[in-house]
Design a protein around this motif. Structure first.
Motif, PDB file in Angstrom:
ATOM      1  N   THR A  59     -13.417  31.022  21.853  1.00  0.00           N
ATOM      2  CA  THR A  59     -12.560  30.120  21.087  1.00  0.00           C
ATOM      3  C   THR A  59     -11.679  29.321  22.037  1.00  0.00           C
ATOM      4  O   THR A  59     -11.581  29.625  23.232  1.00  0.00           O
ATOM      5  N   GLN A  81     -20.876  36.839  13.054  1.00  0.00           N
ATOM      6  CA  GLN A  81     -19.772  36.510  12.172  1.00  0.00           C
ATOM      7  C   GLN A  81     -18.849  35.502  12.868  1.00  0.00           C
ATOM      8  O   GLN A  81     -18.833  35.398  14.098  1.00  0.00           O
ATOM      9  N   PRO A  82     -18.078  34.731  12.090  1.00  0.00           N
ATOM     10  CA  PRO A  82     -17.177  33.736  12.697  1.00  0.00           C
ATOM     11  C   PRO A  82     -16.196  34.385  13.678  1.00  0.00           C
ATOM     12  O   PRO A  82     -15.824  35.554  13.539  1.00  0.00           O
ATOM     13  N   LEU A  83     -15.794  33.605  14.655  1.00  0.00           N
ATOM     14  CA  LEU A  83     -14.817  34.052  15.644  1.00  0.00           C
ATOM     15  C   LEU A  83     -13.394  33.780  15.133  1.00  0.00           C
ATOM     16  O   LEU A  83     -13.113  32.695  14.610  1.00  0.00           O
ATOM     17  N   ALA A  84     -12.538  34.776  15.311  1.00  0.00           N
ATOM     18  CA  ALA A  84     -11.111  34.575  15.040  1.00  0.00           C
ATOM     19  C   ALA A  84     -10.446  34.021  16.291  1.00  0.00           C
ATOM     20  O   ALA A  84     -10.995  34.078  17.396  1.00  0.00           O
ATOM     21  N   GLU A  87     -10.753  35.234  20.235  1.00  0.00           N
ATOM     22  CA  GLU A  87     -11.896  36.142  20.378  1.00  0.00           C
ATOM     23  C   GLU A  87     -13.019  35.492  21.170  1.00  0.00           C
ATOM     24  O   GLU A  87     -13.132  34.274  21.279  1.00  0.00           O
ATOM     25  N   PRO A  98     -21.506  30.987  16.515  1.00  0.00           N
ATOM     26  CA  PRO A  98     -20.668  31.411  15.384  1.00  0.00           C
ATOM     27  C   PRO A  98     -19.575  30.390  15.099  1.00  0.00           C
ATOM     28  O   PRO A  98     -19.098  29.680  15.998  1.00  0.00           O
ATOM     29  N   LYS A  99     -19.215  30.315  13.839  1.00  0.00           N
ATOM     30  CA  LYS A  99     -18.145  29.403  13.434  1.00  0.00           C
ATOM     31  C   LYS A  99     -16.861  29.757  14.183  1.00  0.00           C
ATOM     32  O   LYS A  99     -16.542  30.929  14.372  1.00  0.00           O
ATOM     33  N   GLY A 100     -16.141  28.748  14.606  1.00  0.00           N
ATOM     34  CA  GLY A 100     -14.898  28.960  15.332  1.00  0.00           C
ATOM     35  C   GLY A 100     -15.061  28.889  16.834  1.00  0.00           C
ATOM     36  O   GLY A 100     -14.062  28.876  17.568  1.00  0.00           O
ATOM     37  N   ALA A 101     -16.305  28.839  17.336  1.00  0.00           N
ATOM     38  CA  ALA A 101     -16.515  28.784  18.786  1.00  0.00           C
ATOM     39  C   ALA A 101     -16.127  27.413  19.330  1.00  0.00           C
ATOM     40  O   ALA A 101     -16.383  26.372  18.705  1.00  0.00           O
ATOM     41  N   HIS A 102     -15.542  27.408  20.512  1.00  0.00           N
ATOM     42  CA  HIS A 102     -15.122  26.181  21.201  1.00  0.00           C
ATOM     43  C   HIS A 102     -16.153  25.754  22.243  1.00  0.00           C
ATOM     44  O   HIS A 102     -16.423  24.565  22.406  1.00  0.00           O
TER      45      HIS A 102
END
Length: 410
Positions: A59, A81-84, A87, A98-102
């Motif tokens: 992220t 699963q999406p990253l918080a 993480e 995963p969703k949320g990855a940068h």
């Protein structure tokens, strides 16, 4: 036999054949056929963003370190699963992002610290460029968007185009099938093995034509060998007629020549009665109940020259390839002797877009054609050095005119 048809007119008649009706074939079975429908992307390509590297999906973070999740993708098919915030998770090349990855931090640009009180942490190597947005991520639709044209109809479905169609979501395509061709080899004097006795000749057509026709894109569905018997020839022509029947020998008008009497019994329509070319002028093209009948003269060079002149454009037309009649303009490297009328097809070698005539090129010979890169179309009166000359490919040639490989064996 009527007056010979001019060479280009005869080729134009062969090239005017209508393409065969399209059929649906699996991608594998359609390779080599001509597309009759456009290939468009049925989904985005790629249809999901994936990792371009082995490493970690991370992220956005002010400090280049993250809490490393215990789950991981150790093969491309795992969906994470999406990253918080803060993480990271291990990925391999091809893993869906995963969703949320940068970005994806390459494995060689990061290290794991198990000693801290905050649990397992991932640290980026100082100076790595992998923290730039979307770094090492293959974005969705980078290659094509849904609905985008990938290949136009009328093009040959090569193996790579079939693979592209598979990636685009296709299982089958509408293609023009290869024309089904049957050979009828005539002549009781023709033998297939051993040394010929006086009055006999070795077969060349039964040996070479299957490979030549395959290279042209035809589907050889059978081959028969008969004596010079018009009734037997008629029976074979009426049996399970394919798209094209190619006969060898018997195209002239002597008592030993049986093709023309057979066509008369069939009431076939003669499209090309003879061609103003040497060698190969007795070549003919007819049609009977939807089947094209191509008669090749029995002399080897004459027969293969007729195949290049009439057979190639006929097969290309039936396959739906345009233009069906093609030639390649080159330059005469020396004087090329022409006939009194019509054209002469001369076996030539090609070097740097320049052609040189070969010896052993009488109609009954093979040596000149065996070493030829092309057949030069020499008009009446001939050509002088440096004049342009149109050339046809030698039937069955593995590559384009002038693209022949010369191999040295030591």
């Amino acid at each position: 036999m009527s007056s010979p048809i001019p060479f280009e007119q005869a080729r134009g008649i062969a090239a005017s054949a209508e393409a065969l009706p399209a059929v649906r074939r699996s991608l594998e079975e359609g390779i080599g056929c001509v597309l009759s429908e456009p290939v468009t992307a049925q989904l985005d390509i790629p249809h999901a963003a994936t990792s371009a590297m082995d490493g970690w999906a991370v992220t956005a973070a002010e400090e280049p370190q993250w809490a490393l999740r215990s789950d991981r993708a150790d093969r491309p098919g795992i969906v994470l699963q999406p990253l918080a915030a803060g993480e990271a998770v291990a990925v391999v090349t091809g893993t869906p992002i995963p969703k949320g990855a940068h970005s994806v931090l390459r494995s060689e640009h990061g290290y794991i610290d198990h000693s801290g009180s905050q649990g397992t942490r991932l640290h980026a190597t100082p100076g790595t460029p992998d923290l730039e947005p979307h770094r090492n991520i293959r974005p969705t639709a980078a290659e094509a968007h849904t609905g985008q044209l990938l290949c136009e109809p009328g093009r040959i479905l090569t193996a790579t185009r079939a693979a592209t169609a598979a990636v685009a979501g296709y299982d089958n395509l509408a293609v023009i099938p290869p024309p089904r061709v049957r050979l009828i080899l005539t002549g009781g004097e023709v033998i297939t093995s051993g040394h010929p006795a006086p009055g006999q000749v070795r077969d060349v057509f039964g040996l070479a034509l299957p490979t030549m026709l395959g290279a042209m894109g035809a589907d050889l569905v059978g081959s028969d060998r008969i004596d010079d018997d018009a009734a037997a020839l008629v029976d074979l022509m009426e049996k399970n007629p394919p798209d094209v029947i190619i006969t060898t020998g018997g195209t002239a008008g002597s008592p030993a020549d049986v093709l023309r009497p057979a066509l008369t019994r069939l009431r076939a329509r003669i499209l090309v009665d003879s061609v103003a070319m040497r060698p190969g002028h007795p070549a003919l093209l007819a049609r009977h109940n939807g089947t094209y009948i191509l008669g090749l003269p029995g002399n080897p060079l004459a027969g293969f020259a007729a195949l290049a002149a009439l057979g190639e454009p006929l097969i290309r037309a039936l396959r739906g390839i345009t233009p069906a009649a093609t030639s390649h303009a080159l330059r005469a490297g020396s004087a090329l002797q022409g006939p009194r009328t019509g054209v002469r097809l001369v076996p030539v070698q090609v070097t740097q877009e320049t052609v040189q005539p070969l010896p052993h090129t009488s109609s009954h010979m093979m040596r000149g054609l065996a070493e030829a890169d092309a057949l030069a179309i020499v008009p009446a009166g001939g050509l002088t050095t440096d004049q342009h000359v149109e050339c046809l490919p030698v039937p069955g040639s593995p590559g384009p005119i002038g693209g022949r490989a010369h191999i040295s064996i030591r």
